[in-house]
Design an enzyme around this catalytic site. Structure first.
Site, PDB file in Angstrom:
ATOM      1  N   SER A   4      73.089  68.402  72.214  1.00 12.53           N
ATOM      2  CA  SER A   4      72.771  68.592  73.541  1.00 12.53           C
ATOM      3  C   SER A   4      72.960  67.381  74.297  1.00 12.53           C
ATOM      4  CB  SER A   4      71.481  69.197  73.605  1.00 12.53           C
ATOM      5  OG  SER A   4      70.491  68.393  73.072  1.00 12.53           O
ATOM      6  N   THR A  21      64.219  70.785  78.468  1.00 13.94           N
ATOM      7  CA  THR A  21      63.472  72.240  78.979  1.00 13.94           C
ATOM      8  C   THR A  21      62.139  72.391  79.080  1.00 13.94           C
ATOM      9  OG1 THR A  21      63.647  72.846  76.626  1.00 13.94           O
ATOM     10  CG2 THR A  21      65.534  73.521  78.154  1.00 13.94           C
ATOM     11  N   ASP A  58      71.427  67.954  61.347  1.00 13.90           N
ATOM     12  CA  ASP A  58      70.021  67.827  61.747  1.00 13.90           C
ATOM     13  C   ASP A  58      69.917  69.518  62.133  1.00 13.90           C
ATOM     14  OD1 ASP A  58      67.409  68.102  62.830  1.00 13.90           O
ATOM     15  OD2 ASP A  58      67.886  66.793  64.469  1.00 13.90           O
ATOM     16  N   THR A  96      68.669  66.823  57.511  1.00 13.75           N
ATOM     17  CA  THR A  96      67.511  66.118  58.247  1.00 13.75           C
ATOM     18  C   THR A  96      66.266  67.356  58.959  1.00 13.75           C
ATOM     19  OG1 THR A  96      68.324  65.589  60.160  1.00 13.75           O
ATOM     20  CG2 THR A  96      68.476  63.841  58.541  1.00 13.75           C
ATOM     21  N   GLN A 142      59.353  69.723  58.917  1.00 17.48           N
ATOM     22  CA  GLN A 142      58.656  70.802  58.180  1.00 17.48           C
ATOM     23  C   GLN A 142      59.220  72.328  58.239  1.00 17.48           C
ATOM     24  OE1 GLN A 142      54.403  70.189  57.871  1.00 17.48           O
ATOM     25  NE2 GLN A 142      54.062  71.608  56.462  1.00 17.48           N
ATOM     26  N   GLU A 168      61.497  73.693  59.797  1.00 20.38           N
ATOM     27  CA  GLU A 168      62.833  73.914  59.537  1.00 20.38           C
ATOM     28  C   GLU A 168      62.945  73.798  58.076  1.00 20.38           C
ATOM     29  OE1 GLU A 168      64.519  71.853  63.807  1.00 20.38           O
ATOM     30  OE2 GLU A 168      64.351  70.879  62.016  1.00 20.38           O
ATOM     31  N   ASP A 212      66.058  63.962  67.271  1.00 20.58           N
ATOM     32  CA  ASP A 212      67.478  63.523  67.580  1.00 20.58           C
ATOM     33  C   ASP A 212      67.691  61.808  66.965  1.00 20.58           C
ATOM     34  OD1 ASP A 212      67.832  66.254  68.665  1.00 20.58           O
ATOM     35  OD2 ASP A 212      67.029  65.406  70.365  1.00 20.58           O
TER      36      ASP A 212
END
Length: 354
Positions: free
Chosen positions: A68, A103, A169, A200, A203, A205, A279
């Site tokens: 993004s 956002t 990621d 990477t 927790q 995810e 990121d």
């Protein structure tokens, strides 16, 4: 008075033959076409200058980063590209979204790139022989169609460079909250994880990807092993809150027949919430693991120490501006922390698991 006739000016240069006068014969226009054709030939015959990032690649590499982008603030590519450049990489960003701001603000505006538009960019690079990358980095992806196209990009890049390192990621959510459509989870599990070189997740995810609940360090290590069995040689759980400690858990499986080398780093807690840190962490792990390809714990020490120095500076700067940093999410001070990114002092040490 005697009138004097004034001759009209010649239509042609004095050296031009009279048969060039109007109306022009058809071979005159043929002559012009020939001149234009020769001019075009001359232009195309000129050697096109090489793309130096391809012809003379840096010692570190060339990264295609699909993430993004925000006009203001540092998340996604805005958080990843500059640090990688400081660490010596040529970085080509593709913005999966382009928003005015992240956002977390009351409002945001912008555009979302779809899979067809992503592939169009890749085809444009391919047509000009610009697809030789050493690394692919992906972050936030908001739709199944776009993620499916990313998988096609992985195949395309590896057809050019079979040794491509894919650092993924898997941005799915955090602290129990899903950021993306539910359908993306199975695509990551079944198709993305198997082709990634390094993964990477945080927790939340890693729990989504493995189906394992992480309540202790042993659970984290099991989750890493589960992901290794699916594909990636390197797995870093970038943040896990376990028994009131904030940990990074890393795992490097160097050979199929050997157990992975696993470690943890305890991360000092800072009483503030920041945007773009995930990121940035992944970008730093990519950068330092490239320098230390067989020493993931060293790469993680440098990445975490660099991040912690940046976050401390961010908090101090908000305080100097008269703002309580514990009351809202903070934009990281990336540009002001370039020394800490380029040459971090190791303040967070890794501890190996036996």
């Amino acid at each position: 008075m005697t009138a004097v006739a004034v001759p009209s000016p010649p239509l042609l240069h004095p050296t031009c033959p009279s048969w060039w006068s109007s109306p022009r014969p058809s071979f005159f226009f043929f002559f012009l076409r020939e001149e234009r054709w020769l001019l075009r030939r001359r232009r195309t015959a000129m050697a096109r200058p090489p793309v130096l990032s391809v012809a003379l690649p840096s010692d570190t590499g060339r990264v295609l980063s699909i993430q993004s982008h925000t006009v203001q603030g540092y998340v996604g590519n805005k958080s990843a590209v500059f640090p990688l450049q400081l660490l010596g990489f040529d970085v080509d960003p593709i913005n999966s979204v382009q928003f005015s701001n992240h956002t977390g603000y009351p409002t945001f505006r912008g555009q979302v790139l779809n899979g067809s538009q992503l592939w169009d960019l890749i085809e444009g690079l391919a047509e000009n022989d610009l697809l030789h990358y050493t690394h692919l980095l992906t972050g936030y992806i908001g739709s199944v169609s776009f993620l499916t196209t990313v998988l096609q990009v992985v195949d395309k890049l590896r057809s050019v460079n079979p040794d491509l390192v894919y650092v993924c990621d898997p941005v799915l959510g955090d602290e129990g909250k899903l950021y993306v459509p539910q359908d993306l989870i199975s695509v990551y599990q079944q198709k993305v994880v198997p082709v990634a070189t390094m993964l990477t997740p945080n927790q939340f995810e890693v729990e989504l990807l493995t189906g394992l609940r992480i309540t202790c360090e042993e659970d984290g290590l099991k989750a890493c092993n589960t992901l290794h069995s699916a594909g990636p040689r390197k797995v870093v759980i970038t943040s896990a809150l376990i028994e009131d400690k904030l940990l990074l858990i890393g795992s490097h499986k160097k050979a199929k027949e050997q157990p992975p080398e696993q470690f943890k780093i305890e991360i000092p807690k800072i009483p503030a919430y920041f945007t773009g840190t995930g990121d940035l962490t992944t970008a730093l792990l990519l950068g330092w693991s490239n320098k230390y390809p067989d020493n993931l714990e060293r790469a993680a020490e440098l990445a975490v120490s660099s991040l912690q120095a940046l976050l401390r500076r961010t908090v101090e700067d908000y305080k100097r501006a008269g703002f309580d940093p514990s009351t809202s999410s903070l934009e990281i001070r990336l540009i002001q922390s370039q020394d800490e990114i380029r040459s971090p002092q190791i303040t967070c040490k890794a501890v190996k698991y036996s």
